[in-house]
Design a protein around this motif. Structure first.
Motif, PDB file in Angstrom:
ATOM      1  N   LYS A  55       0.796  -1.138  -0.016  1.00  0.00           N
ATOM      2  CA  LYS A  55       0.108   0.159   0.036  1.00  0.00           C
ATOM      3  C   LYS A  55       0.815   1.243   0.016  1.00  0.00           C
ATOM      4  O   LYS A  55       0.475   2.439  -0.201  1.00  0.00           O
TER       5      LYS A  55
ATOM      6  N   ALA B 101       5.022   4.613   8.902  1.00  0.00           N
ATOM      7  CA  ALA B 101       3.704   3.967   9.063  1.00  0.00           C
ATOM      8  C   ALA B 101       2.774   4.314   9.829  1.00  0.00           C
ATOM      9  O   ALA B 101       1.504   4.282   9.311  1.00  0.00           O
TER      10      ALA B 101
ATOM     11  N   LEU C  31      -0.772   2.571   8.203  1.00  0.00           N
ATOM     12  CA  LEU C  31      -0.669   1.266   7.845  1.00  0.00           C
ATOM     13  C   LEU C  31       0.094   0.600   8.751  1.00  0.00           C
ATOM     14  O   LEU C  31       0.733   0.880   9.514  1.00  0.00           O
TER      15      LEU C  31
ATOM     16  N   GLU D 245       2.318  -3.881   5.329  1.00  0.00           N
ATOM     17  CA  GLU D 245       1.609  -3.259   4.093  1.00  0.00           C
ATOM     18  C   GLU D 245       2.332  -2.145   3.590  1.00  0.00           C
ATOM     19  O   GLU D 245       1.977  -1.774   2.403  1.00  0.00           O
TER      20      GLU D 245
END
Length: 215
Positions: free
Chosen positions: A3, A150, A155, A159
């Motif tokens: 992602k 992150a 996330l 990911e």
């Protein structure tokens, strides 16, 4: 599924390691110390504060960190306008952007120098998440810079994927439980990366590892 891509800056996106070394040698010369390329492996991937401590110990300097870093910052900003991207790096960056993959920058540099690099590469954006050494208590190889990135992206570690040119940065991302693509500038550095890092030897290999085809 990936992602987000978390990019290191110096040496990974920007060909700036030589400028960092130049400012270091200028700072040492300012204090009467002659040094050269042999300093690069000693300071590669380290924070400015760590480099200052190393130089004080190695050469017996007594200059305080504030004065030292101000001198280096002035020298760096003078040369930063001429910085160029690492060959192929921005092509991969733009391909990821076109694919809708979120991207962030995680650097061991100070906020001032990181922003100078972003301007030089033309990738400044209001929404771009960037982490400098000023944004954390501990720089790489501590996992905090990657963990903070992150967290800001909301996330989980699994990911995202980190792209690093230095073993120091790779260790930080691995400690943050992230997958790492190691893209060393010098093949001699490849053996220094942790076994958990996936080596890529070119921008083409990097794009393939990120699941990106040619633009």
């Amino acid at each position: 599924m990936i992602k987000a891509i978390l990019w290191d800056m110096d040496g990974t996106l920007a060909e700036s390691e030589s400028l960092h070394l130049q400012t270091l040698l200028e700072a040492l010369a300012h204090h009467g110390v002659t040094a050269g390329e042999e300093m690069h492996p000693l300071v590669f991937g380290k924070t400015g504060r760590e480099v200052h401590a190393l130089c004080c110990e190695r050469f017996g300097l007594s200059v305080d960190f504030a004065s030292w870093s101000a001198f280096r910052a002035r020298a760096y900003l003078q040369g930063a306008t001429k910085l160029v991207a690492r060959p192929g790096a921005l092509e991969v960056y733009r391909a990821a952007k076109a694919a809708g993959i979120t991207q962030a920058i995680v650097s061991n540099a100070s906020r001032m120098l990181l922003e100078a690099n972003l301007r030089a590469l033309g990738i400044e954006e209001p929404s771009l998440v960037t982490i400098s050494v000023n944004d954390v208590r501990h720089g790489k190889p501590n996992p905090e810079p990657y963990e903070r990135a992150a967290w800001l992206l909301r996330l989980d570690p699994e990911e995202v994927i980190a792209v690093e040119d230095s073993p120091t940065g790779a260790r930080a991302a691995i400690a943050a439980q992230m997958r790492v693509l190691a893209w060393p500038v010098d093949d001699n550095d490849a053996a220094l990366f942790p076994a958990e890092a996936q080596l890529v030897r070119s921008a083409h290999e990097l794009a393939l590892a990120l699941g990106l085809g040619p633009e």
